[in-house]
Design an enzyme around this catalytic site. Sequence first.
Site, PDB file in Angstrom:
ATOM      1  N   GLU A 244       4.986  13.511  -4.354  1.00 20.13           N
ATOM      2  CA  GLU A 244       6.373  13.226  -4.763  1.00 20.13           C
ATOM      3  C   GLU A 244       6.348  12.506  -6.104  1.00 20.13           C
ATOM      4  O   GLU A 244       5.320  11.908  -6.453  1.00 20.13           O
ATOM      5  CB  GLU A 244       7.043  12.294  -3.731  1.00 20.13           C
ATOM      6  CG  GLU A 244       7.168  12.892  -2.353  1.00 20.13           C
ATOM      7  CD  GLU A 244       7.338  11.845  -1.239  1.00 20.13           C
ATOM      8  OE1 GLU A 244       7.279  12.219  -0.070  1.00 20.13           O
ATOM      9  OE2 GLU A 244       7.493  10.641  -1.565  1.00 20.13           O
ATOM     10  N   LYS A 246       6.793   9.470  -8.573  1.00 20.33           N
ATOM     11  CA  LYS A 246       6.841   8.013  -8.423  1.00 20.33           C
ATOM     12  C   LYS A 246       7.946   7.524  -9.348  1.00 20.33           C
ATOM     13  O   LYS A 246       7.793   7.498 -10.571  1.00 20.33           O
ATOM     14  CB  LYS A 246       5.502   7.375  -8.781  1.00 20.33           C
ATOM     15  CG  LYS A 246       5.484   5.860  -8.536  1.00 20.33           C
ATOM     16  CD  LYS A 246       4.115   5.272  -8.786  1.00 20.33           C
ATOM     17  CE  LYS A 246       3.945   3.863  -8.254  1.00 20.33           C
ATOM     18  NZ  LYS A 246       4.973   2.911  -8.569  1.00 20.33           N
ATOM     19  N   ARG A 251      12.564  -0.290  -4.713  1.00 20.78           N
ATOM     20  CA  ARG A 251      12.499   0.150  -3.325  1.00 20.78           C
ATOM     21  C   ARG A 251      13.732  -0.320  -2.568  1.00 20.78           C
ATOM     22  O   ARG A 251      14.218  -1.431  -2.788  1.00 20.78           O
ATOM     23  CB  ARG A 251      11.237  -0.478  -2.726  1.00 20.78           C
ATOM     24  CG  ARG A 251      10.779   0.118  -1.431  1.00 20.78           C
ATOM     25  CD  ARG A 251      10.122   1.461  -1.667  1.00 20.78           C
ATOM     26  NE  ARG A 251       9.551   1.964  -0.427  1.00 20.78           N
ATOM     27  CZ  ARG A 251       8.313   1.735  -0.042  1.00 20.78           C
ATOM     28  NH1 ARG A 251       7.507   0.994  -0.789  1.00 20.78           N
ATOM     29  NH2 ARG A 251       7.851   2.243   1.088  1.00 20.78           N
ATOM     30  N   GLU A 295      13.588   4.975  -3.015  1.00 22.99           N
ATOM     31  CA  GLU A 295      13.571   4.250  -4.294  1.00 22.99           C
ATOM     32  C   GLU A 295      14.892   4.538  -4.990  1.00 22.99           C
ATOM     33  O   GLU A 295      15.317   5.694  -5.077  1.00 22.99           O
ATOM     34  CB  GLU A 295      12.390   4.767  -5.128  1.00 22.99           C
ATOM     35  CG  GLU A 295      12.187   4.083  -6.459  1.00 22.99           C
ATOM     36  CD  GLU A 295      11.204   2.913  -6.415  1.00 22.99           C
ATOM     37  OE1 GLU A 295      10.780   2.488  -5.306  1.00 22.99           O
ATOM     38  OE2 GLU A 295      10.871   2.410  -7.490  1.00 22.99           O
ATOM     39  N   PHE A 334      12.657   9.099   0.648  1.00 26.53           N
ATOM     40  CA  PHE A 334      11.419   9.824   0.940  1.00 26.53           C
ATOM     41  C   PHE A 334      10.882   9.598   2.349  1.00 26.53           C
ATOM     42  O   PHE A 334       9.837  10.134   2.695  1.00 26.53           O
ATOM     43  CB  PHE A 334      10.335   9.550  -0.113  1.00 26.53           C
ATOM     44  CG  PHE A 334      10.168   8.097  -0.493  1.00 26.53           C
ATOM     45  CD1 PHE A 334       9.589   7.199   0.372  1.00 26.53           C
ATOM     46  CD2 PHE A 334      10.577   7.656  -1.742  1.00 26.53           C
ATOM     47  CE1 PHE A 334       9.431   5.879   0.021  1.00 26.53           C
ATOM     48  CE2 PHE A 334      10.419   6.321  -2.108  1.00 26.53           C
ATOM     49  CZ  PHE A 334       9.847   5.434  -1.216  1.00 26.53           C
ATOM     50  N   ARG A 405      -0.849  -1.868   2.685  1.00 26.20           N
ATOM     51  CA  ARG A 405      -1.217  -1.164   1.458  1.00 26.20           C
ATOM     52  C   ARG A 405      -2.507  -0.401   1.754  1.00 26.20           C
ATOM     53  O   ARG A 405      -3.601  -0.883   1.509  1.00 26.20           O
ATOM     54  CB  ARG A 405      -1.423  -2.184   0.331  1.00 26.20           C
ATOM     55  CG  ARG A 405      -1.526  -1.574  -1.051  1.00 26.20           C
ATOM     56  CD  ARG A 405      -1.801  -2.650  -2.087  1.00 26.20           C
ATOM     57  NE  ARG A 405      -0.629  -3.462  -2.396  1.00 26.20           N
ATOM     58  CZ  ARG A 405       0.353  -3.094  -3.204  1.00 26.20           C
ATOM     59  NH1 ARG A 405       0.314  -1.928  -3.803  1.00 26.20           N
ATOM     60  NH2 ARG A 405       1.368  -3.893  -3.435  1.00 26.20           N
TER      61      ARG A 405
HETATM   62  P1  ATP Z   1       3.851  -0.668  -9.099  1.00 23.56           P
HETATM   63  O1  ATP Z   1       3.724  -1.985  -9.792  1.00 23.56           O
HETATM   64  O2  ATP Z   1       2.843   0.341  -9.498  1.00 23.56           O
HETATM   65  O3  ATP Z   1       5.241  -0.149  -8.971  1.00 23.56           O
HETATM   66  P2  ATP Z   1       3.983  -1.947  -6.705  1.00 23.56           P
HETATM   67  O4  ATP Z   1       2.990  -3.008  -6.495  1.00 23.56           O
HETATM   68  O5  ATP Z   1       5.368  -2.335  -7.111  1.00 23.56           O
HETATM   69  O6  ATP Z   1       3.383  -0.928  -7.698  1.00 23.56           O
HETATM   70  P3  ATP Z   1       3.032  -0.061  -4.921  1.00 23.56           P
HETATM   71  O7  ATP Z   1       3.006  -0.051  -3.456  1.00 23.56           O
HETATM   72  O8  ATP Z   1       1.749  -0.325  -5.546  1.00 23.56           O
HETATM   73  O9  ATP Z   1       4.114  -1.075  -5.407  1.00 23.56           O
HETATM   74  O10 ATP Z   1       3.574   1.344  -5.449  1.00 23.56           O
HETATM   75  C1  ATP Z   1       4.452   1.972  -4.654  1.00 23.56           C
HETATM   76  C2  ATP Z   1       5.846   1.697  -5.117  1.00 23.56           C
HETATM   77  O11 ATP Z   1       6.293   2.802  -5.858  1.00 23.56           O
HETATM   78  C3  ATP Z   1       6.740   1.652  -3.922  1.00 23.56           C
HETATM   79  O12 ATP Z   1       6.865   0.352  -3.432  1.00 23.56           O
HETATM   80  C4  ATP Z   1       8.053   2.169  -4.437  1.00 23.56           C
HETATM   81  O13 ATP Z   1       8.840   1.084  -4.891  1.00 23.56           O
HETATM   82  C5  ATP Z   1       7.679   3.005  -5.617  1.00 23.56           C
HETATM   83  N1  ATP Z   1       7.922   4.454  -5.413  1.00 23.56           N
HETATM   84  C6  ATP Z   1       8.492   5.264  -6.329  1.00 23.56           C
HETATM   85  N2  ATP Z   1       8.544   6.521  -5.881  1.00 23.56           N
HETATM   86  C7  ATP Z   1       8.010   6.547  -4.656  1.00 23.56           C
HETATM   87  C8  ATP Z   1       7.777   7.574  -3.686  1.00 23.56           C
HETATM   88  N3  ATP Z   1       8.111   8.838  -3.903  1.00 23.56           N
HETATM   89  N4  ATP Z   1       7.180   7.210  -2.522  1.00 23.56           N
HETATM   90  C9  ATP Z   1       6.832   5.923  -2.284  1.00 23.56           C
HETATM   91  N5  ATP Z   1       7.027   4.921  -3.159  1.00 23.56           N
HETATM   92  C10 ATP Z   1       7.605   5.220  -4.341  1.00 23.56           C
END
Ligand code: ATP
Length: 545
Positions: A244, A246, A251, A295, A334, A405
């Site tokens: 998917e 990102k 979130r 998101e 999602f 995670r």
């Molecule tokens: P980053 O700083 O890279 O955004 P993070 O620490 O905020 O990472 P991570 O769990 O590392 O959070 O990355 C996943 C985040 O990406 C999710 O918490 C969500 O907010 C976002 N996201 C965006 N698109 C999607 C998707 N299709 N599926 C899941 N998460 C997604």
Amino acid sequence: MDFAEFSRICEHLEGLSGRLEMIAEIASVMPSLSDDELPVFVRFVMGRVFPDWSPLKLGIGPNLLYDAVAYVVGKKREEVVRSVSGNGDVGRAVEMLLASKSQTSFFSESLDLTGVYGDCRRIAETEGSKSQREKLRIVRGLFSNAGPLEGRYLARLLLEELRIGVGEGNVRDAVAQAFSVDASLVAHAHQALNDLGEVALLARRGEDALRDVRIEPFRPVKMMLAQQGTIAEMVTDHGAVAVEYKYDGTRFQFHRVGDECRVYSRRLEDVTAAVPDVIEALSGAVAGDVILDGEVIAIKDGRPRPFQFVLRRFRRKHEVEEAIGRVELVPNVFDILYLDGETLIDRPFSERRRILEETLASSVAPQWVSDDSSVLEGIYADALTAGHEGVMVKALDSAYTPGVRGRNWIKVKPAVDTLDLAVIGAEWGEGRRAHIFGSFLLACQREGELLPVGKVATGFSDEQLAAIHETLRDLVIAEKGKEIVLEPTIVFEVGYAEIQQSPNYSSGFALRFPRFVRMRQDKSVDEVETVEGMQGRYDRQFRSV
Ligand code: ATP
């Protein structure tokens, strides 16, 4: 249980260094507690008052606490502040001040665990213009009935930092030991319920009760998180995977029962009032009572905007209508965790996806499934061209593991080395910045303990420093000359040139050329980088790419 007894247990735990001894001690206390006391004990011993999902927030800052203690011990507030600075610990300072209290009140009543919890609830529920005064009154009442040792732990508890080294992992294991149930069932129930207090009550009822755990609407579930990785390794590990976009948004979790809808942020705050456009987009498109995960992105003048736009709106309490006119929030859903009374988190992702598509008529994030790395790399390239952060690659057979995670979700994005770290201290600036904080002590975490990794003093604009100062000045716990100890609640994202091993900081690591990138107001301190994560990044520096 008397609060005095609870304090003696805390003191004993504070003196232990072995994890197993600590778990055994906590486990030995639990069976004799009543059903009212057990959840309170479990949360208190971790330095928490309410479950993580609860809308109740204690909201007692150090200043209110100092005022209450000053009143009770008959000293000036400045003397209390000086004593805390001298001790470097609010608990020890309050203990000493209460010990030196010349006159004990004749009307002092003994504190008990559920009574203290009841007062905390009243504090959290106090609203309106007189709320500060009312909170102060309740906190004074608590300290006037506390002996010195109780004061030590009461002060730390009210600031929600008990500092006895008991983290969630220890308490989870203690719950399993206390009621002779399988530790993995306790962990699973904890993921779903997001409250170890309630999990302890289920554990007391037995393994079946733990197995049968259900999630409920209007009780937000921690979000599943992702590790960094590559498309190729996911295909090697799983064969066909789901991909998917990102999205660079924020979130959110959407809950609906009948006509009532609520939206929660990543930190599980209720942001419903700020996002009527999200509610409108989803409530009309969904069939049934649901919990959805997604998101939300910001669109202005037809173009996606960086995630700060979404956050700004999430925090908005007034003039929401006017803000909608300027920036539209668009949800991309999602995942689905709950439908019409059924908990779906243990179903495989492919099945949840099918249910999601049947349940939600629009706003479903597009998804592709393939076992061909070159097809998936093509989607990644398209995602970047379209302005997304990258792609998420997800294992089709995986359960939804709240708060974890793991490697079932992998994020793939261009390499930028930044770290999310807790701000635990500050120093006054110099020259024209002498009236505000100019440098900040940062920490990573190990089992709930924050360990310093160095200071950041560059990368800020004057406006950013002024705004950061505004946020942090209410969090000052102690001040020693230029060094300021802060209640750790703020997360900074920082860039760096290299991670070095360092004997100067208790984490064992230091950052070369740290630079401030932004405040992560969507993240809480328990989400900052771990010592293992630092080690992984350190090791990767030596790998040729
Ligand atoms: P980053 O700083 O890279 O955004 P993070 O620490 O905020 O990472 P991570 O769990 O590392 O959070 O990355 C996943 C985040 O990406 C999710 O918490 C969500 O907010 C976002 N996201 C965006 N698109 C999607 C998707 N299709 N599926 C899941 N998460 C997604």
